[in-house]
Design a protein around this motif. Sequence first.
Motif, PDB file in Angstrom:
ATOM      1  N   ASN A  68     121.597  35.082  79.406  1.00  0.00           N
ATOM      2  CA  ASN A  68     121.830  36.536  79.178  1.00  0.00           C
ATOM      3  C   ASN A  68     120.688  37.635  79.260  1.00  0.00           C
ATOM      4  N   LEU A  69     120.393  37.382  80.468  1.00  0.00           N
ATOM      5  CA  LEU A  69     119.425  38.284  81.040  1.00  0.00           C
ATOM      6  C   LEU A  69     120.046  38.862  82.408  1.00  0.00           C
ATOM      7  N   PRO A  70     120.508  40.177  82.033  1.00  0.00           N
ATOM      8  CA  PRO A  70     121.354  40.894  83.252  1.00  0.00           C
ATOM      9  C   PRO A  70     120.304  41.352  84.411  1.00  0.00           C
ATOM     10  N   ALA A  71     120.933  41.270  85.604  1.00  0.00           N
ATOM     11  CA  ALA A  71     119.879  41.424  86.651  1.00  0.00           C
ATOM     12  C   ALA A  71     119.368  42.884  86.632  1.00  0.00           C
ATOM     13  N   VAL A  72     119.952  43.955  86.029  1.00  0.00           N
ATOM     14  CA  VAL A  72     119.374  45.284  86.012  1.00  0.00           C
ATOM     15  C   VAL A  72     118.139  45.498  85.008  1.00  0.00           C
ATOM     16  N   VAL A  73     118.207  44.645  84.007  1.00  0.00           N
ATOM     17  CA  VAL A  73     117.302  44.197  82.726  1.00  0.00           C
ATOM     18  C   VAL A  73     115.874  43.634  83.333  1.00  0.00           C
ATOM     19  N   GLU A  74     116.231  42.659  84.309  1.00  0.00           N
ATOM     20  CA  GLU A  74     115.115  41.872  84.873  1.00  0.00           C
ATOM     21  C   GLU A  74     114.565  42.543  85.886  1.00  0.00           C
ATOM     22  N   GLU A  75     115.286  43.261  86.648  1.00  0.00           N
ATOM     23  CA  GLU A  75     114.561  44.217  87.521  1.00  0.00           C
ATOM     24  C   GLU A  75     113.731  45.327  87.142  1.00  0.00           C
ATOM     25  N   SER A  76     114.125  45.757  85.856  1.00  0.00           N
ATOM     26  CA  SER A  76     113.485  46.660  85.069  1.00  0.00           C
ATOM     27  C   SER A  76     112.223  46.199  84.609  1.00  0.00           C
ATOM     28  N   LEU A  77     112.291  45.103  83.981  1.00  0.00           N
ATOM     29  CA  LEU A  77     111.044  44.445  83.451  1.00  0.00           C
ATOM     30  C   LEU A  77     110.065  44.128  84.528  1.00  0.00           C
ATOM     31  N   MET A  79     109.829  53.096  78.044  1.00  0.00           N
ATOM     32  CA  MET A  79     110.133  51.943  77.189  1.00  0.00           C
ATOM     33  C   MET A  79     111.415  52.203  76.238  1.00  0.00           C
ATOM     34  N   VAL A  80     111.367  53.539  75.903  1.00  0.00           N
ATOM     35  CA  VAL A  80     112.681  53.867  75.067  1.00  0.00           C
ATOM     36  C   VAL A  80     113.967  53.542  76.020  1.00  0.00           C
ATOM     37  N   GLU A  81     114.059  53.866  77.360  1.00  0.00           N
ATOM     38  CA  GLU A  81     115.064  53.809  78.230  1.00  0.00           C
ATOM     39  C   GLU A  81     115.408  52.519  78.442  1.00  0.00           C
ATOM     40  N   LEU A  82     114.271  51.505  78.515  1.00  0.00           N
ATOM     41  CA  LEU A  82     114.326  50.024  78.873  1.00  0.00           C
ATOM     42  C   LEU A  82     115.033  49.445  77.589  1.00  0.00           C
ATOM     43  N   SER A  83     114.521  49.655  76.516  1.00  0.00           N
ATOM     44  CA  SER A  83     115.282  49.292  75.175  1.00  0.00           C
ATOM     45  C   SER A  83     116.857  49.737  75.220  1.00  0.00           C
ATOM     46  N   GLN A  84     117.098  50.892  75.650  1.00  0.00           N
ATOM     47  CA  GLN A  84     118.516  51.350  75.561  1.00  0.00           C
ATOM     48  C   GLN A  84     119.181  50.605  76.638  1.00  0.00           C
ATOM     49  N   LEU A  85     118.612  50.456  77.504  1.00  0.00           N
ATOM     50  CA  LEU A  85     119.277  49.817  78.826  1.00  0.00           C
ATOM     51  C   LEU A  85     119.634  48.353  78.537  1.00  0.00           C
ATOM     52  N   SER A  86     118.717  47.789  77.902  1.00  0.00           N
ATOM     53  CA  SER A  86     118.988  46.487  77.212  1.00  0.00           C
ATOM     54  C   SER A  86     120.144  46.172  76.331  1.00  0.00           C
ATOM     55  N   LYS A  87     120.264  47.300  75.450  1.00  0.00           N
ATOM     56  CA  LYS A  87     121.254  47.118  74.575  1.00  0.00           C
ATOM     57  C   LYS A  87     122.799  47.551  75.200  1.00  0.00           C
ATOM     58  N   GLU A  88     122.705  48.411  76.175  1.00  0.00           N
ATOM     59  CA  GLU A  88     123.973  48.750  76.928  1.00  0.00           C
ATOM     60  C   GLU A  88     124.284  47.463  77.750  1.00  0.00           C
ATOM     61  N   HIS A  89     123.596  46.634  78.079  1.00  0.00           N
ATOM     62  CA  HIS A  89     123.780  45.251  79.085  1.00  0.00           C
ATOM     63  C   HIS A  89     123.966  44.514  78.035  1.00  0.00           C
ATOM     64  N   SER A  90     124.105  44.217  76.862  1.00  0.00           N
ATOM     65  CA  SER A  90     124.468  43.324  75.706  1.00  0.00           C
ATOM     66  C   SER A  90     123.110  42.189  75.942  1.00  0.00           C
ATOM     67  N   ASP A  91     121.893  42.737  76.061  1.00  0.00           N
ATOM     68  CA  ASP A  91     120.732  42.076  75.810  1.00  0.00           C
ATOM     69  C   ASP A  91     119.951  42.445  74.545  1.00  0.00           C
ATOM     70  N   PRO A  92     120.277  42.124  73.263  1.00  0.00           N
ATOM     71  CA  PRO A  92     119.818  42.841  72.042  1.00  0.00           C
ATOM     72  C   PRO A  92     118.371  41.934  72.057  1.00  0.00           C
ATOM     73  N   HIS A  93     117.883  40.991  72.602  1.00  0.00           N
ATOM     74  CA  HIS A  93     116.787  40.274  72.606  1.00  0.00           C
ATOM     75  C   HIS A  93     115.547  41.058  73.333  1.00  0.00           C
ATOM     76  N   SER A  94     115.899  41.602  74.375  1.00  0.00           N
ATOM     77  CA  SER A  94     114.983  42.260  75.252  1.00  0.00           C
ATOM     78  C   SER A  94     114.995  43.837  74.641  1.00  0.00           C
ATOM     79  N   ALA A  95     115.808  44.001  73.856  1.00  0.00           N
ATOM     80  CA  ALA A  95     115.796  45.467  73.540  1.00  0.00           C
ATOM     81  C   ALA A  95     114.880  45.480  72.330  1.00  0.00           C
TER      82      ALA A  95
END
Length: 205
Positions: A30-39, A133-149
């Motif tokens: 459950n690590l979306p590609a867009v979240v991985e790229e952002s991290l 960081m705010v946008e990264l947290s929101q992005l994680s939520k939008e892509h169903s990755d609550p742990h990263s958020a």
Amino acid sequence: MAELSVKRLKTSLPICKIHRPFVGSRVKQNLPAVVEESLCGVSTMLMEIAYRLDALANIFEQDDIALPRVAAFFHEHSEQEQAQAEAMLDYLSDRGGQYCNKDIQRPGCEEVCAVIPALKLMLGQWKEEMAVMVELSQLSKEHSDPHSASVVKSRFLGPLVPRIKLLGDLLTNARRVGCTIDRSGGFGEYLINQLQEELTNVTSG
């Protein structure tokens, strides 16, 4: 099976455009590609901020400025930013992601030669970091990755709030005691340099 490509939304996040996901990772879940790229991209941003603060510290160590406690203040926060970058890299690795080694950009603060411009630059960096960081947290939520958020909010976003407030107070005090914006310097710079307790109390929370 390779991960399906997803449509990239417009974002101001420093997404790693050359990122190569580690498809064969056994621990990735459950690590979306867009979240991985952002991290990955945000980790590099934190390293660049650390490099910039260290460059500012070196400026105040020069013999024609000679503000050692101010220099120590910037060194301290450079180390904290580097620690945050390493913490994000550790989190990325724990989730089965991969970091792409990229060149760190030049600090771009060679013309800074006084306390007020340095503090303003630092404050701007922290505000930019908070927005990311705010946008990264929101992005994680939008892509169903609550742990990263949750991790981004508690580990990286939360500590920025008191740091920005205290740095704003320090900048106000620098103006009050008469710090200049150029190399001319004066008694204000001496007073700020003597405020060792206030300088070192701007912590990461």
